[in-house]
Design an enzyme around this catalytic site. Structure first.
Site, short mmCIF file in Angstrom:
data_model
loop_
_atom_site.label_atom_id
_atom_site.label_comp_id
_atom_site.label_asym_id
_atom_site.label_seq_id
_atom_site.Cartn_x
_atom_site.Cartn_y
_atom_site.Cartn_z
N GLU A 196 -2.48 -7.85 7.13
CA GLU A 196 -1.15 -7.25 8.13
C GLU A 196 -1.00 -8.59 9.23
OE1 GLU A 196 1.94 -7.03 7.48
OE2 GLU A 196 2.82 -4.97 7.78
N HIS A 216 0.92 -1.04 -0.13
CA HIS A 216 0.23 0.13 -0.12
C HIS A 216 0.82 0.97 0.17
CE1 HIS A 216 1.08 1.13 4.45
NE2 HIS A 216 1.14 -0.62 4.69
#
Length: 210
Positions: free
Chosen positions: A86, A13
């Site tokens: 994550e 990201h």
């Protein structure tokens, strides 16, 4: 005609304020900052030359927002999959490395040595590696011969690649982390006996690389 080979593109990201401040994000749901949004736009412009067929993102907003920018530019729908969340860092999320080292010196040393960290809710490395690798294999099975782009997170991607190339997530340190909006490209190995394993074709490509 020779069938097209499957490709897996793993994208980290864009930047967040936690990235800029050196804070451990984990599964805290932090948005992109202005820099991160601009990085996503540059990446989207670059991949239009060879757009993905499928885009899947982690549900966390920093990954989803990055994926949605790419999806708008390439006209590819974006879906989410929790397999690409994550790594959870438990009690350490939101803290800087020095804060962690001072408050949990033994646990911090174990973390830096790639050993299991007990008692603070840190997700184990092999668990994350297999979660991400299994999700990637499933997507490639569902979309044979396609370019599948997954927008996720630094630790999750590094550990996922480690498992996909057949290395030990606890002991192997040959994969450097990705920078924001950088990407890596893999393809499945075709030889007998290597089912489920992949070849790393490129790593940490910048957002402006077409």
């Amino acid at each position: 005609m020779k069938p097209q080979r499957s490709r897996l593109v793993l994208v980290r990201h864009g930047q967040t304020d936690y990235n800029r401040e050196g804070r451990l994000q984990g599964q805290v749901d932090i948005p992109l900052n202005t820099t991160g949004a601009a990085q996503a736009q540059r990446l989207a412009a670059a991949v239009t030359a060879d757009p993905p067929d499928v885009i899947v993102a982690s549900p966390l907003q920093r990954a989803l927002a990055t994926a949605q920018v790419i999806g708008r530019v390439t006209s590819v729908p974006v879906t989410t999959d929790p397999a690409f969340l994550e790594r959870s860092f438990g009690d350490w999320e939101g803290l800087r490395g020095e804060e962690i080292r001072q408050r949990w010196p033994e646990e911090h040393a174990a973390w830096r040595a790639h050993r299991t960290v007990e008692g603070v809710g840190v997700e184990d490395r092999p668990e994350v590696a297999e979660r991400v690798a299994a999700g990637a294999r499933r997507l490639l099975q569902e979309h044979p011969g396609k370019m599948v782009m997954v927008v996720a997170h630094g630790a999750a991607i590094t550990l996922g690649i480690t498992a996909l190339i057949g290395e030990d997530p606890n002991g192997f340190r040959g994969i450097a982390g990705l920078e924001n909006c950088h990407r890596s490209v893999l393809e499945p190995l075709q030889a007998a006996g290597y089912e489920g394993l992949m070849r790393l074709l490129s790593h940490n490509l910048p957002p402006s690389f077409a």
